[in-house]
Write an enzyme that holds these catalytic residues in place. Structure first.
Site, mmCIF file in Angstrom:
data_model
loop_
_atom_site.group_PDB
_atom_site.id
_atom_site.type_symbol
_atom_site.label_atom_id
_atom_site.label_comp_id
_atom_site.label_asym_id
_atom_site.label_seq_id
_atom_site.Cartn_x
_atom_site.Cartn_y
_atom_site.Cartn_z
ATOM 1 N N THR A 154 0.883 -1.059 0.095
ATOM 2 C CA THR A 154 0.061 0.088 -0.083
ATOM 3 C C THR A 154 0.819 1.224 -0.056
ATOM 4 O O THR A 154 0.408 2.390 -0.339
ATOM 5 C CB THR A 154 -0.996 0.093 1.204
ATOM 6 O OG1 THR A 154 0.073 -0.032 2.485
ATOM 7 C CG2 THR A 154 -1.974 -1.038 1.187
ATOM 8 N N GLY A 155 2.186 1.081 0.133
ATOM 9 C CA GLY A 155 3.041 2.328 0.445
ATOM 10 C C GLY A 155 3.508 2.951 -1.148
ATOM 11 O O GLY A 155 3.239 1.969 -2.121
ATOM 12 N N ASP A 206 9.287 -8.020 1.693
ATOM 13 C CA ASP A 206 8.340 -8.351 2.627
ATOM 14 C C ASP A 206 8.406 -8.958 3.963
ATOM 15 O O ASP A 206 9.098 -9.944 4.103
ATOM 16 C CB ASP A 206 7.435 -9.456 2.045
ATOM 17 C CG ASP A 206 6.300 -10.173 2.603
ATOM 18 O OD1 ASP A 206 5.956 -9.668 3.738
ATOM 19 O OD2 ASP A 206 5.540 -10.911 2.332
ATOM 20 N N VAL A 207 8.150 -8.234 5.093
ATOM 21 C CA VAL A 207 8.781 -8.528 6.462
ATOM 22 C C VAL A 207 8.062 -9.632 6.965
ATOM 23 O O VAL A 207 8.346 -10.020 8.142
ATOM 24 C CB VAL A 207 8.875 -7.190 7.611
ATOM 25 C CG1 VAL A 207 9.882 -6.293 7.003
ATOM 26 C CG2 VAL A 207 7.331 -6.701 7.689
ATOM 27 N N ASN A 217 9.116 -11.385 13.257
ATOM 28 C CA ASN A 217 10.395 -11.017 12.481
ATOM 29 C C ASN A 217 11.019 -9.934 13.034
ATOM 30 O O ASN A 217 12.433 -9.816 13.326
ATOM 31 C CB ASN A 217 10.240 -11.047 10.938
ATOM 32 C CG ASN A 217 9.799 -12.498 10.574
ATOM 33 O OD1 ASN A 217 10.079 -13.543 11.272
ATOM 34 N ND2 ASN A 217 9.032 -12.602 9.566
ATOM 35 N N TYR A 222 -7.911 -7.600 11.244
ATOM 36 C CA TYR A 222 -6.880 -6.008 11.474
ATOM 37 C C TYR A 222 -6.793 -6.149 12.925
ATOM 38 O O TYR A 222 -6.072 -5.955 13.666
ATOM 39 C CB TYR A 222 -7.532 -4.985 11.082
ATOM 40 C CG TYR A 222 -6.695 -3.526 11.262
ATOM 41 C CD1 TYR A 222 -5.222 -3.725 10.645
ATOM 42 C CD2 TYR A 222 -7.267 -2.683 11.945
ATOM 43 C CE1 TYR A 222 -4.831 -2.276 10.998
ATOM 44 C CE2 TYR A 222 -6.622 -1.319 12.144
ATOM 45 C CZ TYR A 222 -5.286 -1.307 11.628
ATOM 46 O OH TYR A 222 -4.437 -0.232 11.887
ATOM 47 N N LYS A 241 -3.777 -6.942 15.468
ATOM 48 C CA LYS A 241 -2.947 -6.080 16.252
ATOM 49 C C LYS A 241 -2.909 -6.499 17.707
ATOM 50 O O LYS A 241 -1.986 -6.258 18.312
ATOM 51 C CB LYS A 241 -3.613 -4.710 16.143
ATOM 52 C CG LYS A 241 -3.178 -4.018 14.801
ATOM 53 C CD LYS A 241 -1.803 -3.527 14.265
ATOM 54 C CE LYS A 241 -1.690 -2.969 13.078
ATOM 55 N NZ LYS A 241 -0.516 -2.306 13.184
ATOM 56 N N TYR A 285 7.699 -10.654 24.242
ATOM 57 C CA TYR A 285 9.333 -10.591 24.109
ATOM 58 C C TYR A 285 9.799 -9.481 25.290
ATOM 59 O O TYR A 285 11.047 -9.912 25.542
ATOM 60 C CB TYR A 285 9.505 -9.611 22.552
ATOM 61 C CG TYR A 285 9.698 -10.858 21.819
ATOM 62 C CD1 TYR A 285 8.706 -11.679 21.262
ATOM 63 C CD2 TYR A 285 11.110 -11.077 21.332
ATOM 64 C CE1 TYR A 285 8.933 -12.875 20.370
ATOM 65 C CE2 TYR A 285 11.235 -11.986 20.351
ATOM 66 C CZ TYR A 285 10.384 -12.988 19.798
ATOM 67 O OH TYR A 285 10.606 -13.773 18.923
HETATM 68 P P1 NAD Z 1 0.266 2.759 5.030
HETATM 69 O O1 NAD Z 1 -0.864 1.616 4.383
HETATM 70 O O2 NAD Z 1 0.280 4.182 4.415
HETATM 71 O O3 NAD Z 1 1.454 2.240 5.553
HETATM 72 C C1 NAD Z 1 1.630 0.835 5.958
HETATM 73 C C2 NAD Z 1 2.949 0.390 5.020
HETATM 74 O O4 NAD Z 1 3.175 -0.878 5.376
HETATM 75 C C3 NAD Z 1 2.711 0.666 3.496
HETATM 76 O O5 NAD Z 1 3.963 1.164 3.184
HETATM 77 C C4 NAD Z 1 2.793 -1.026 3.131
HETATM 78 O O6 NAD Z 1 3.275 -1.008 1.886
HETATM 79 C C5 NAD Z 1 3.707 -1.592 4.210
HETATM 80 N N1 NAD Z 1 3.512 -2.866 4.320
HETATM 81 C C6 NAD Z 1 2.270 -3.854 4.624
HETATM 82 N N2 NAD Z 1 2.726 -5.163 4.579
HETATM 83 C C7 NAD Z 1 4.203 -5.061 4.635
HETATM 84 C C8 NAD Z 1 4.882 -6.318 4.607
HETATM 85 N N3 NAD Z 1 4.372 -7.474 4.658
HETATM 86 N N4 NAD Z 1 6.272 -6.089 4.509
HETATM 87 C C9 NAD Z 1 6.700 -4.787 4.222
HETATM 88 N N5 NAD Z 1 6.068 -3.608 4.163
HETATM 89 C C10 NAD Z 1 4.432 -3.886 4.404
HETATM 90 O O7 NAD Z 1 -0.745 2.886 6.470
HETATM 91 P P2 NAD Z 1 -0.484 3.940 7.482
HETATM 92 O O8 NAD Z 1 -1.636 4.621 7.977
HETATM 93 O O9 NAD Z 1 0.755 4.942 7.523
HETATM 94 O O10 NAD Z 1 -0.400 2.992 8.894
HETATM 95 C C11 NAD Z 1 0.844 2.638 9.408
HETATM 96 C C12 NAD Z 1 1.002 1.917 10.688
HETATM 97 O O11 NAD Z 1 0.082 2.874 11.876
HETATM 98 C C13 NAD Z 1 -0.132 0.755 10.549
HETATM 99 O O12 NAD Z 1 0.522 -0.265 11.464
HETATM 100 C C14 NAD Z 1 -1.101 0.686 11.005
HETATM 101 O O13 NAD Z 1 -1.835 -0.206 11.583
HETATM 102 C C15 NAD Z 1 -1.137 2.021 12.123
HETATM 103 N N6 NAD Z 1 -2.097 2.946 12.245
HETATM 104 C C16 NAD Z 1 -2.648 3.806 11.719
HETATM 105 C C17 NAD Z 1 -3.623 4.740 11.609
HETATM 106 C C18 NAD Z 1 -4.038 5.785 10.977
HETATM 107 O O14 NAD Z 1 -5.172 6.448 11.056
HETATM 108 N N7 NAD Z 1 -3.177 6.222 9.664
HETATM 109 C C19 NAD Z 1 -4.522 4.457 12.752
HETATM 110 C C20 NAD Z 1 -4.280 3.339 13.636
HETATM 111 C C21 NAD Z 1 -3.030 2.527 13.478
#
Ligand code: NAD
Ligand code: UDP
Length: 314
Positions: free
Chosen positions: A31-32, A52-53, A95, A141, A145, A155
């Site tokens: 999604t990035g 991919d982590v 990981n 989701y 989490k 951990y």
């Molecule tokens: P986002 O989708 O912009 O960022 C998530 C990133 O993780 C993306 O770049 C995606 O490509 C990467 N990713 C997903 N699975 C992956 C994998 N297996 N290996 C490597 N990269 C992977 O979302 P965000 O809004 O920036 O969210 C960032 C974090 O904050 C997330 O953990 C999300 O759950 C948490 N969060 C965000 C919000 C919000 O309102 N934005 C609210 C609650 C929690």
């Protein structure tokens, strides 16, 4: 840092680098976007690795901190990729925690207000255990989490890793994806295209919106703190989605119509963070007003759309 090319991750990279910390950014770009980190690619303090982590990996150079942001984060994205979402909370968290353990590094998990599910306690305080449907469509989701939080605490307890858990509430700002379905980009996108704002349900459900620079400040403070239990980070200014639509209309045009669409399954009815703990432990509270934050966000989306407009007209 995992999720470095995402919305919050890329801003956190900026902050870490501005403070002089070298960053290895990991992201599989599900999604990035490279665009979010394009300005960092020539910086000697930044290295990007597309990976991919959820799969085992090794960082050979010494590291002091492991930040795990990788996850599908918008309801549209995680409903489309439920298994990947569960994996980003489970195997990916494992990981990332392993890297922290091997390197004797700090660890930060970006958890979520979704851990509270459809809350029966309002505002949500960290000691509330939540009201989550474990088999509903959002469970991929919420439960991933909640598992990630449990694994992080394990951990800490078993291996003594210095862990921190942020429970992030709705955050918005530049570098969100215009089409990721979350309400802020969705309404801005609709506003820019002059089409009706889509309100799910009757619009009386509430949220509180935190601007990304405030969130980054909170995360930065938390990752250097000694607090091991979860800390809410978010803006306590609560409003209904209808009221939020009014804000958008003021910013983008009062003539925008509203259309009502069905309420998604298990959509939380009320959400507002109790941030007393963040104030006490981190000395943190949000500073950016909704008006200011929306101005920056709308300006960003207008800029990102400009090349497409030029292309079309050219
Ligand atoms: P986002 O989708 O912009 O960022 C998530 C990133 O993780 C993306 O770049 C995606 O490509 C990467 N990713 C997903 N699975 C992956 C994998 N297996 N290996 C490597 N990269 C992977 O979302 P965000 O809004 O920036 O969210 C960032 C974090 O904050 C997330 O953990 C999300 O759950 C948490 N969060 C965000 C919000 C919000 O309102 N934005 C609210 C609650 C929690
Ligand atoms: N929402 C809406 N119209 C949209 C997108 C979202 O009314 O086009 C509502 C959604 O039902 C929820 C709130 O806005 O009640 C916030 O949704 P979002 O997807 O941004 O995040 P959530 O807080 O649900 O994770």
């Amino acid at each position: 840092m995992s999720g470095a090319a995402g919305f919050i991750g890329s801003h956190l990279c900026d902050r870490l680098i501005a403070e002089g910390h070298p960053v290895v950014g990991l992201d599989n770009l599900i999604t990035g976007s490279r665009r979010n980190i394009a300005h960092l690619l020539g910086n000697p303090l930044f290295e990007f690795r597309e990976c991919d982590v959820t799969q085992p990996f090794e960082i050979s150079e010494p590291i002091d901190g492991v930040l795990h942001l990788a996850s599908l984060a918008s309801p549209k994205d995680y409903l489309e990729h439920p298994i990947e979402t569960l994996e980003s909370g489970s195997s990916a968290t494992r990981n990332m925690l392993e890297q922290a353990r091997r390197h004797n590094a700090r660890f930060l998990l970006t958890s979520t207000s979704e851990c509270y599910g459809d809350p029966e306690v309002h505002p949500q305080v960290e000691t509330y255990w939540g009201n989550v449907n474990p088999v509903g469509v959002r469970s991929c989701y919420d439960e991933s989490k909640r598992y990630a939080e449990a694994l992080t605490m394990a951990y800490h307890r078993v291996h003594g890793v210095r862990t921190n858990i942020a429970r992030i509430f709705n955050t918005y700002g530049p570098r969100m994806k215009l089409k990721d379905g979350r309400v802020v980009p969705a309404f801005v996108d609709q506003g820019l295209n002059g089409v009706p704002l889509t309100i799910f349900g009757d619009g009386t459900q509430t949220r509180s919106f935190c601007y990304v620079s405030d969130m980054v400040e909170g995360l930065y403070r938390l990752m250097f703190s000694e607090e091991r239990y979860p800390v809410n980070l978010g803006n306590p200014l609560e409003m209904t989605i209808l009221q939020f639509a009014e804000h958008i209309r003021r910013h983008m045009g009062n003539n925008l119509r509203i259309v009502y669409q069905p309420m998604p399954e298990d959509d939380p009815k009320r959400r507002r963070p109790d941030i007393a703990k963040a104030k006490l432990v981190l000395g943190w509270e949000p500073k950016v007003s909704l008006d200011e934050g929306l101005r920056e966000t709308v300006a960003y989306f207008k800029r990102t759309l400009e090349p497409a407009v030029v292309e079309k007209s050219g």
